[in-house]
Design an enzyme around this catalytic site. Structure first.
Site, PDB file in Angstrom:
ATOM      1  N   SER A 128       0.746  -1.278  -0.163  1.00  0.00           N
ATOM      2  CA  SER A 128       0.120   0.061   0.117  1.00  0.00           C
ATOM      3  C   SER A 128       1.147   1.760   0.120  1.00  0.00           C
ATOM      4  O   SER A 128       1.963   1.519   0.367  1.00  0.00           O
ATOM      5  CB  SER A 128      -0.983   0.111   1.450  1.00  0.00           C
ATOM      6  OG  SER A 128      -1.668   0.918   1.263  1.00  0.00           O
ATOM      7  N   TYR A 148      -1.966  -1.514  10.975  1.00  0.00           N
ATOM      8  CA  TYR A 148      -2.382  -1.496  10.017  1.00  0.00           C
ATOM      9  C   TYR A 148      -0.962  -1.246   8.920  1.00  0.00           C
ATOM     10  O   TYR A 148      -0.457  -2.482   7.863  1.00  0.00           O
ATOM     11  CB  TYR A 148      -3.456  -1.030   8.892  1.00  0.00           C
ATOM     12  CG  TYR A 148      -3.660  -1.116   7.517  1.00  0.00           C
ATOM     13  CD1 TYR A 148      -4.147  -2.712   7.334  1.00  0.00           C
ATOM     14  CD2 TYR A 148      -3.525   0.052   7.210  1.00  0.00           C
ATOM     15  CE1 TYR A 148      -4.039  -2.557   5.934  1.00  0.00           C
ATOM     16  CE2 TYR A 148      -3.376  -0.005   5.528  1.00  0.00           C
ATOM     17  CZ  TYR A 148      -3.522  -1.330   5.368  1.00  0.00           C
ATOM     18  OH  TYR A 148      -4.193  -1.561   3.565  1.00  0.00           O
ATOM     19  N   LYS A 168       2.110  -3.634   6.419  1.00  0.00           N
ATOM     20  CA  LYS A 168       2.593  -3.885   5.231  1.00  0.00           C
ATOM     21  C   LYS A 168       3.657  -3.162   5.237  1.00  0.00           C
ATOM     22  O   LYS A 168       4.862  -3.875   4.048  1.00  0.00           O
ATOM     23  CB  LYS A 168       1.253  -2.838   4.600  1.00  0.00           C
ATOM     24  CG  LYS A 168       0.042  -2.551   4.584  1.00  0.00           C
ATOM     25  CD  LYS A 168      -0.376  -3.390   3.953  1.00  0.00           C
ATOM     26  CE  LYS A 168      -1.151  -4.409   3.662  1.00  0.00           C
ATOM     27  NZ  LYS A 168      -2.157  -5.867   2.662  1.00  0.00           N
TER      28      LYS A 168
HETATM   29  C1  UD1 Z   1      -5.851   4.240   4.218  1.00  0.00           C
HETATM   30  C2  UD1 Z   1      -4.668   3.844   3.321  1.00  0.00           C
HETATM   31  C3  UD1 Z   1      -4.868   2.676   2.599  1.00  0.00           C
HETATM   32  C4  UD1 Z   1      -5.491   1.925   3.077  1.00  0.00           C
HETATM   33  C5  UD1 Z   1      -6.626   2.017   3.041  1.00  0.00           C
HETATM   34  C6  UD1 Z   1      -7.491   1.348   3.592  1.00  0.00           C
HETATM   35  C7  UD1 Z   1      -2.959   5.471   3.232  1.00  0.00           C
HETATM   36  C8  UD1 Z   1      -2.385   7.559   2.598  1.00  0.00           C
HETATM   37  N1  UD1 Z   1      -3.833   4.927   2.612  1.00  0.00           N
HETATM   38  O1  UD1 Z   1      -6.722   5.195   2.681  1.00  0.00           O
HETATM   39  O2  UD1 Z   1      -3.233   2.258   1.946  1.00  0.00           O
HETATM   40  O3  UD1 Z   1      -5.036   0.632   2.269  1.00  0.00           O
HETATM   41  O4  UD1 Z   1      -6.591   2.948   3.792  1.00  0.00           O
HETATM   42  O5  UD1 Z   1      -8.707   1.284   4.246  1.00  0.00           O
HETATM   43  O6  UD1 Z   1      -2.587   6.004   4.152  1.00  0.00           O
HETATM   44  N2  UD1 Z   1     -12.739  10.622   3.314  1.00  0.00           N
HETATM   45  C9  UD1 Z   1     -13.592  11.192   3.789  1.00  0.00           C
HETATM   46  N3  UD1 Z   1     -15.042  10.834   4.423  1.00  0.00           N
HETATM   47  C10 UD1 Z   1     -15.449   9.607   4.570  1.00  0.00           C
HETATM   48  C11 UD1 Z   1     -14.742   8.701   4.093  1.00  0.00           C
HETATM   49  C12 UD1 Z   1     -13.344   9.337   3.326  1.00  0.00           C
HETATM   50  O7  UD1 Z   1     -14.292  12.865   3.766  1.00  0.00           O
HETATM   51  O8  UD1 Z   1     -16.291   9.326   4.896  1.00  0.00           O
HETATM   52  C13 UD1 Z   1     -11.850  11.304   3.291  1.00  0.00           C
HETATM   53  C14 UD1 Z   1     -10.980  10.755   3.700  1.00  0.00           C
HETATM   54  O9  UD1 Z   1     -10.635  11.394   4.711  1.00  0.00           O
HETATM   55  C15 UD1 Z   1      -9.631  11.172   2.768  1.00  0.00           C
HETATM   56  C16 UD1 Z   1     -10.200   9.820   0.924  1.00  0.00           C
HETATM   57  O10 UD1 Z   1     -11.548  11.013   1.671  1.00  0.00           O
HETATM   58  O11 UD1 Z   1      -8.730  11.685   2.216  1.00  0.00           O
HETATM   59  C17 UD1 Z   1      -9.727   8.634   1.070  1.00  0.00           C
HETATM   60  O12 UD1 Z   1     -10.388   8.095   2.548  1.00  0.00           O
HETATM   61  P1  UD1 Z   1      -9.888   6.232   2.603  1.00  0.00           P
HETATM   62  O13 UD1 Z   1     -11.298   5.868   1.681  1.00  0.00           O
HETATM   63  O14 UD1 Z   1     -10.569   6.165   3.849  1.00  0.00           O
HETATM   64  O15 UD1 Z   1      -8.589   5.573   1.773  1.00  0.00           O
HETATM   65  P2  UD1 Z   1      -7.560   6.250   2.700  1.00  0.00           P
HETATM   66  O16 UD1 Z   1      -7.380   6.862   4.070  1.00  0.00           O
HETATM   67  O17 UD1 Z   1      -6.789   7.270   1.795  1.00  0.00           O
END
Ligand code: UD1
Length: 342
Positions: free
Chosen positions: A127, A152, A156
């Protein structure tokens, strides 16, 4: 005879899409999964897409006796793609030992079996989380890794170290670690996709569940980041594009095209998108208005990250092809199918 590939976690989100692509390329796929975060029905849906129901065994790869017994009964496996792992960042903070045991012991058991049963090749699901918040963007494979923000993330990082050290010590094993950015979307048939248990933690499943009426509103975590519109930026990659990269990685190993015994590739699109750009993209692609509100930042989130894809493009001959709108529409079509929405 078709080459036999073991896909661990093959009923999961990325695993199931990869099984379909491997089958389409003529491989004989065997799936092992303990169904801890997936459903047995996925196998029927794989069959609906490819016409082939993969051989399946339900057991826990952290059980070394069962893993060894599996390989003893299944001669001729030429490569493993190891997806099976826990992946919820938040959950891992509360139950770190579950994460370390499950994610690390299963990998070590597989590596032991590779040596014992002469299975030369492994592709590992890593990841972009190993980069933390990089100083310089986009990130290349040479970008230094950072201390993990969660157990987690640390699994990785340590898994990569286990692979690196094991492959250095045992030249009969060759491996490729694929560092995924943010996989999203679903198969264009809407027969397989991401199906989180309980409340989704990830952005796109939360968006599609909100659009489907299961959630009242999407919470956008933070609008005060140093980004185009203040919301956090990620590199969202279509899951079918991602699955295809696994087939190429397998071919690379089987055909001896790898340049080193252990190689690492970033898998992303090379483009960073903000959370609000994804929300707008979803509305544009689907015509569905999304109810959302801005809330505080989420603990542990990085501000922005996206991939430099040059190495994967040039060395693997692989490029992400599908655009954001098509990908978000596929996620919505999958959600609608699951919820019975016309
Ligand atoms: C993270 C990890 C990734 C991991 C994944 C597993 C990092 C960079 N990435 O992804 O390696 O495999 O988790 O779950 O550490 N968001 C919102 N509202 C929501 C959900 C998400 O605003 O309800 C935003 C988050 O703040 C983020 C983006 O959407 O900025 C993506 O979030 P998400 O889909 O959870 O993935 P990551 O956190 O990037």
């Amino acid at each position: 005879m078709a080459k036999k590939i073991l896909v661990t976690g093959g009923t999961g989100y990325i695993g199931s899409h990869t099984v379909v692509e491997l089958q389409a390329s003529g491989y004989d796929v065997v799936v092992v999964d303990n169904l801890s975060n997936s459903s047995i029905d996925v196998l029927d849906n794989i069959e609906k897409i490819s016409g082939i129901k993969p051989q399946f065994e339900n057991f826990d790869l952290a059980d070394s006796a069962k893993t060894s017994d599996f390989f003893a009964r299944n001669a001729g496996i030429e490569a493993i793609i190891h997806f099976a792992a826990y992946k919820a960042v938040g959950e891992s903070v509360g139950v770190p030992l579950n994460y370390y045991r499950n994610n690390l012991v299963s990998l070590m058991n597989l590596l032991d079996c590779q040596r014992k049963f002469n299975v030369p090749n492994i592709v590992f699901s890593s990841s972009c989380t190993v980069y933390g918040q990089p100083e310089v963007l986009p990130v290349t494979e040479a970008t230094p890794r950072k201390d993990a923000e969660s157990p987690y993330g640390n699994t990785k990082r340590v898994s990569e170290d286990i692979l690196n050290d094991s492959i250095a010590a045992y030249p009969e094993i060759k491996g490729i670690a694929l560092r995924y950015f943010n996989p999203i979307g679903a198969h264009p048939t809407a027969l397989i996709g991401e199906l989180p248990l309980g409340v989704p933690q990830n952005l796109v499943p939360f968006i599609t569940q909100t659009a489907a009426g299961l959630r009242d509103e999407l919470k956008v975590f933070g609008n005060d980041y140093d980004t185009i519109d203040g919301s956090a930026v990620r590199d969202y990659i279509n899951v079918v594009d991602l699955a295809k990269a696994h087939v190429i990685a397998i071919e690379r190993l089987l055909e001896g095209k790898n340049k080193k015994n252990y190689e690492i590739f970033n898998l992303g699109t090379g483009t960073g998108l903000s959370v609000l750009e994804v929300v707008t993209g979803f509305e544009r692609a689907t015509g569905v208005k999304l109810n959302y509100k801005i809330v505080d930042r989420r603990a542990g989130d990085v501000e922005k990250i996206w991939a430099d894809t040059t190495f994967a493009n040039e060395e693997l001959g692989w490029t992400a092809e599908k655009g954001l709108d098509e990908t978000l529409l596929s996620a919505w079509n999958w959600e609608k199918k699951v919820r019975g929405i016309k």
